[in-house]
Write an enzyme that holds these catalytic residues in place. Structure first.
Site, PDB file in Angstrom:
ATOM      1  N   HIS A 136      83.116 -59.020  65.023  1.00 19.26           N
ATOM      2  CA  HIS A 136      83.622 -59.206  63.638  1.00 19.26           C
ATOM      3  C   HIS A 136      83.837 -60.872  63.445  1.00 19.26           C
ATOM      4  O   HIS A 136      84.812 -61.162  63.721  1.00 19.26           O
ATOM      5  CB  HIS A 136      84.957 -58.599  63.143  1.00 19.26           C
TER       6      HIS A 136
ATOM      7  N   THR B 257      84.722 -55.072  57.223  1.00 22.60           N
ATOM      8  CA  THR B 257      83.659 -54.825  56.327  1.00 22.60           C
ATOM      9  C   THR B 257      84.135 -54.512  54.932  1.00 22.60           C
ATOM     10  O   THR B 257      83.457 -54.887  54.029  1.00 22.60           O
ATOM     11  CB  THR B 257      82.860 -53.685  56.965  1.00 22.60           C
TER      12      THR B 257
HETATM   13  P1  FAD Z   1      74.624 -57.110  59.009  1.00 22.86           P
HETATM   14  O1  FAD Z   1      75.186 -55.656  58.893  1.00 22.86           O
HETATM   15  O2  FAD Z   1      74.774 -57.893  60.270  1.00 22.86           O
HETATM   16  O3  FAD Z   1      73.205 -57.269  58.257  1.00 22.86           O
HETATM   17  C1  FAD Z   1      72.553 -58.443  58.289  1.00 22.86           C
HETATM   18  C2  FAD Z   1      70.985 -58.093  58.294  1.00 22.86           C
HETATM   19  O4  FAD Z   1      70.135 -59.356  58.034  1.00 22.86           O
HETATM   20  C3  FAD Z   1      70.459 -57.488  59.789  1.00 22.86           C
HETATM   21  O5  FAD Z   1      69.686 -56.434  59.654  1.00 22.86           O
HETATM   22  C4  FAD Z   1      69.543 -58.776  60.353  1.00 22.86           C
HETATM   23  O6  FAD Z   1      68.452 -58.252  60.754  1.00 22.86           O
HETATM   24  C5  FAD Z   1      68.964 -59.305  58.656  1.00 22.86           C
HETATM   25  N1  FAD Z   1      68.614 -60.539  58.968  1.00 22.86           N
HETATM   26  C6  FAD Z   1      69.281 -61.592  59.616  1.00 22.86           C
HETATM   27  N2  FAD Z   1      68.560 -62.833  59.376  1.00 22.86           N
HETATM   28  C7  FAD Z   1      67.417 -62.611  58.504  1.00 22.86           C
HETATM   29  C8  FAD Z   1      66.187 -63.265  57.965  1.00 22.86           C
HETATM   30  N3  FAD Z   1      66.208 -64.713  58.152  1.00 22.86           N
HETATM   31  N4  FAD Z   1      65.465 -62.417  56.997  1.00 22.86           N
HETATM   32  C9  FAD Z   1      65.564 -61.218  56.666  1.00 22.86           C
HETATM   33  N5  FAD Z   1      66.935 -60.457  57.366  1.00 22.86           N
HETATM   34  C10 FAD Z   1      67.655 -61.232  58.116  1.00 22.86           C
HETATM   35  N6  FAD Z   1      83.119 -53.363  60.963  1.00 22.86           N
HETATM   36  C11 FAD Z   1      83.874 -52.800  60.382  1.00 22.86           C
HETATM   37  O7  FAD Z   1      84.671 -53.066  59.386  1.00 22.86           O
HETATM   38  N7  FAD Z   1      84.637 -51.743  61.011  1.00 22.86           N
HETATM   39  C12 FAD Z   1      83.995 -51.233  62.143  1.00 22.86           C
HETATM   40  O8  FAD Z   1      84.642 -49.952  62.693  1.00 22.86           O
HETATM   41  C13 FAD Z   1      83.044 -51.780  62.808  1.00 22.86           C
HETATM   42  N8  FAD Z   1      82.482 -51.388  64.040  1.00 22.86           N
HETATM   43  C14 FAD Z   1      81.494 -51.934  64.576  1.00 22.86           C
HETATM   44  C15 FAD Z   1      80.664 -51.437  65.685  1.00 22.86           C
HETATM   45  C16 FAD Z   1      79.606 -51.894  66.042  1.00 22.86           C
HETATM   46  C17 FAD Z   1      79.082 -51.478  67.525  1.00 22.86           C
HETATM   47  C18 FAD Z   1      78.963 -53.019  65.249  1.00 22.86           C
HETATM   48  C19 FAD Z   1      77.609 -53.614  65.918  1.00 22.86           C
HETATM   49  C20 FAD Z   1      79.544 -53.620  64.334  1.00 22.86           C
HETATM   50  C21 FAD Z   1      80.703 -53.004  63.884  1.00 22.86           C
HETATM   51  N9  FAD Z   1      81.399 -53.371  62.785  1.00 22.86           N
HETATM   52  C22 FAD Z   1      82.427 -52.889  62.161  1.00 22.86           C
HETATM   53  C23 FAD Z   1      80.774 -54.583  61.937  1.00 22.86           C
HETATM   54  C24 FAD Z   1      80.151 -54.089  60.673  1.00 22.86           C
HETATM   55  O9  FAD Z   1      79.132 -53.590  61.173  1.00 22.86           O
HETATM   56  C25 FAD Z   1      79.774 -55.397  59.766  1.00 22.86           C
HETATM   57  O10 FAD Z   1      80.885 -56.213  59.472  1.00 22.86           O
HETATM   58  C26 FAD Z   1      78.694 -55.109  58.689  1.00 22.86           C
HETATM   59  O11 FAD Z   1      77.568 -54.495  59.252  1.00 22.86           O
HETATM   60  C27 FAD Z   1      78.236 -56.725  58.105  1.00 22.86           C
HETATM   61  O12 FAD Z   1      77.325 -56.299  56.986  1.00 22.86           O
HETATM   62  P2  FAD Z   1      76.395 -57.254  56.556  1.00 22.86           P
HETATM   63  O13 FAD Z   1      75.645 -56.783  55.741  1.00 22.86           O
HETATM   64  O14 FAD Z   1      77.004 -58.804  56.528  1.00 22.86           O
HETATM   65  O15 FAD Z   1      75.566 -57.967  57.873  1.00 22.86           O
END
Ligand code: FAD
Length: 522
Positions: free
Chosen positions: A456, A502
């Site tokens: 996180h 999240t």
């Molecule tokens: P992400 O989900 O990280 O998505 C970002 C995406 O952008 C990725 O798919 C990446 O490939 C893509 N990307 C990056 N650069 C580029 C580019 N230049 N061009 C195109 N695409 C790109 N959060 C919680 O709140 N509660 C939980 O219980 C929790 N447990 C977790 C457990 C695990 C094992 C993991 C891995 C994470 C956990 N999290 C949890 C964190 C949560 O998953 C994230 O907070 C959330 O996914 C963030 O969302 P996001 O859309 O900002 O980013």
């Protein structure tokens, strides 16, 4: 503006929330979402935890592991070659930023920093815990009434489920034992409760965990008219956001299947590519506000595992109830979490957040000779989240002269705990021993996980009320100085907090999306 086109970078929960809200709010808009990673499941962005078959689940996780993805390395558009193991092995489905091979980032003081590269982002692998932030964890420039509304919309998008596992007799017994232990010690109004999670309970008692698919909802339902205005392009790496003075004009995208690069013009660009790669993309695009990458925080985690004490459990749970619970669990044996309890953050008095997860098996191989091996009552993995106070010194910097494995300015993460945080970690460790003691014997002693283990990561594109050099985004998530360039994700969280971020990031995204709808619509 009629027929606006919006480019979204990243297909995780935050990019997906933007896509949904923009298409729902703008009847003639079109959204194209670019995702660097591959699609893992037939339904785009589905939680890998919903996959019952263990081999299929392992394959989906491996496909998300970017530079460490073994046989999938080439399909991700990366050169073949030996994968060098880092100091730590990343959690399944993720890959370390500092993986030790050629083109690896540098994170000696934040060694467990990891990312996921796949449709759905980390949201295909997450644990789905979505507690609400409270007190000083919250953003101070949004008033209570609006904040509560944003949180409720965010909970809807994530399919919040506050009563998940509330009927689990083992979960109830754990709450009972913790409540007895903490009696009189918690601030007024704070109590042991169930942890809200993201997912839909199924008729058979199992959960369908939320992934980006559930956030996208009608956008990926061919019977919905919204789906005609939405396009998700996987294996499409955005290399640059193009700008003209105060406006973003579109994105330069590399198709990782063909390695062809093209420009995609857009009326607005949303960058939601995680807390390290979003600032890296802005940096690579020449967008370099002073606070970009700085003020990195996470919540530190002190964890332990205990075997549930047979005597205490059998006073509260009958053998029939245990059998029924195990029967319910057998529908998805590969999904190890059954009941989740917590004690939330409250200041003063309990400036930490405790999460207690019941599971039938320990999270690691337990020696069969160990007295707690095969414990019929199961185990709990429990951890205290401890906050990190934001400082400009902690953060990620980018080197134009050294490129990473994707050809982006390489990252170096600098990070240190201060005495203030060390003191809170020590206090939380004492509390963890107390909480664990109420439930049973340790099978793993309390320990502080290495920096970066929370997954996180916050603060690297902070939102702020004024453009004073300590924030990257304005209160509506627009990059300061840009009319139509929006950023999303945990990186926007400017506060010190102890919990899973999240839900909070989704609430901030709801505000940003509403502002963008009114700008583009009107
Ligand atoms: P992400 O989900 O990280 O998505 C970002 C995406 O952008 C990725 O798919 C990446 O490939 C893509 N990307 C990056 N650069 C580029 C580019 N230049 N061009 C195109 N695409 C790109 N959060 C919680 O709140 N509660 C939980 O219980 C929790 N447990 C977790 C457990 C695990 C094992 C993991 C891995 C994470 C956990 N999290 C949890 C964190 C949560 O998953 C994230 O907070 C959330 O996914 C963030 O969302 P996001 O859309 O900002 O980013």
């Amino acid at each position: 503006m009629s027929h606006p086109t919006i480019a979204i970078v990243g297909s995780g929960p935050i990019g997906s929330a933007y896509a949904r809200l923009l298409l729902e709010g703008l009847p003639d808009a079109r959204v194209v979402m670019f995702e660097a990673g591959p699609q893992l499941t037939a339904i785009p962005g589905e939680s890998v935890r919903n996959i019952v078959d263990p081999d299929e689940k392992a394959r989906a996780r491996e496909m998300s592991q970017g530079p460490q993805a073994g046989a999938f390395r080439e399909t991700l558009g990366l050169p073949a070659g030996a994968v060098v193991e880092g100091m730590f092995t990343a959690r399944q489905g993720t890959h370390l930023i500092d993986f030790g091979g050629e083109g690896s980032g540098h994170a000696p003081t934040f060694p467990a920093a990891a990312a996921a590269t796949n449709v759905g982002g980390q949201g295909a692998h997450w644990t789905c815990a979505i507690p609400r932030p409270s007190g000083s964890e919250r953003v101070d420039f949004i008033d209570d009434a609006e904040w509560n509304d944003l949180i409720e919309v965010a909970e809807g998008l994530l399919h919040a489920q506050s009563a998940a596992f509330a009927d689990s007799p083992i979960g109830a017994a754990i709450r009972d034992l913790l409540a007895e232990e903490y009696e009189g010690d918690l601030p007024e109004g704070v109590e042991v409760g169930t942890l809200p999670v993201a997912g839909d309970p199924q008729p058979d008692g199992s959960m369908r965990w939320t992934g980006a698919d559930m956030v996208l909802g009608p956008l990926i339902d061919p019977s919905s008219p919204l789906s005609a205005r939405f396009e998700l392009r996987d294996l499409s790496l955005v290399r640059r956001v193009e700008t003209d003075r105060s406006r973003a004009t579109g994105v330069v995208v590399e198709d990782l299947r063909t390695h062809e690069t093209s420009f995609y013009a857009a009326d607005a660009v949303v960058v939601a590519a995680d807390a390290f790669r979003s600032p890296q993309l802005l940096w690579a695009s020449g967008i370099r506000p002073a606070a970009l990458g700085r003020y990195l925080t996470e919540h530190h985690v002190v964890i332990t595992t205990v075997a549930l004490d047979g005597e205490r459990m059998s006073e509260r749970v009958t053998d029939e109830q245990l059998a029924a619970e195990l029967e319910r669990r057998s529908y998805n044996p590969a999904d190890p979490v059954a009941a989740v309890n917590r004690i939330p953050f409250a200041e003063p008095g309990h400036p930490y957040s405790l999460q207690v997860m019941y599971a039938e098996t320990p999270p690691f191989q337990l020696d069969p000779e160990h007295p707690a091996a095969g414990n019929k009552w199961g185990y709990v993995n429990m951890g205290y989240g401890v906050r990190k106070f934001p400082r400009a010194e902690d953060g990620v910097s980018f080197d134009d002269d050294e490129l990473d494995y994707r050809g982006f300015p390489n990252m170096t993460i600098e990070y240190a705990l201060t005495e203030r945080e060390e003191a809170e970690i020590a206090e939380a460790t004492v509390l963890l021993r107390k909480a664990a003691g109420a439930l049973g014997p340790f099978i793993a002693e309390p320990r502080l996980l290495p920096n970066g283990s929370s997954l996180h990561y916050m603060g690297t594109m902070r939102a702020g009320a004024v453009d004073d050099g300590t924030s990257v985004a304005d209160p509506y998530s627009h990059v300061w100085g840009f009319e139509n360039l929006v950023v999303g994700g945990n990186a926007l969280i400017p506060t010190a907090n102890t919990m899973n971020p999240t839900l909070m990031s989704t609430a901030i995204a709801v505000r940003g999306a509403r502002a963008l709808v009114s700008e583009l619509g009107g």
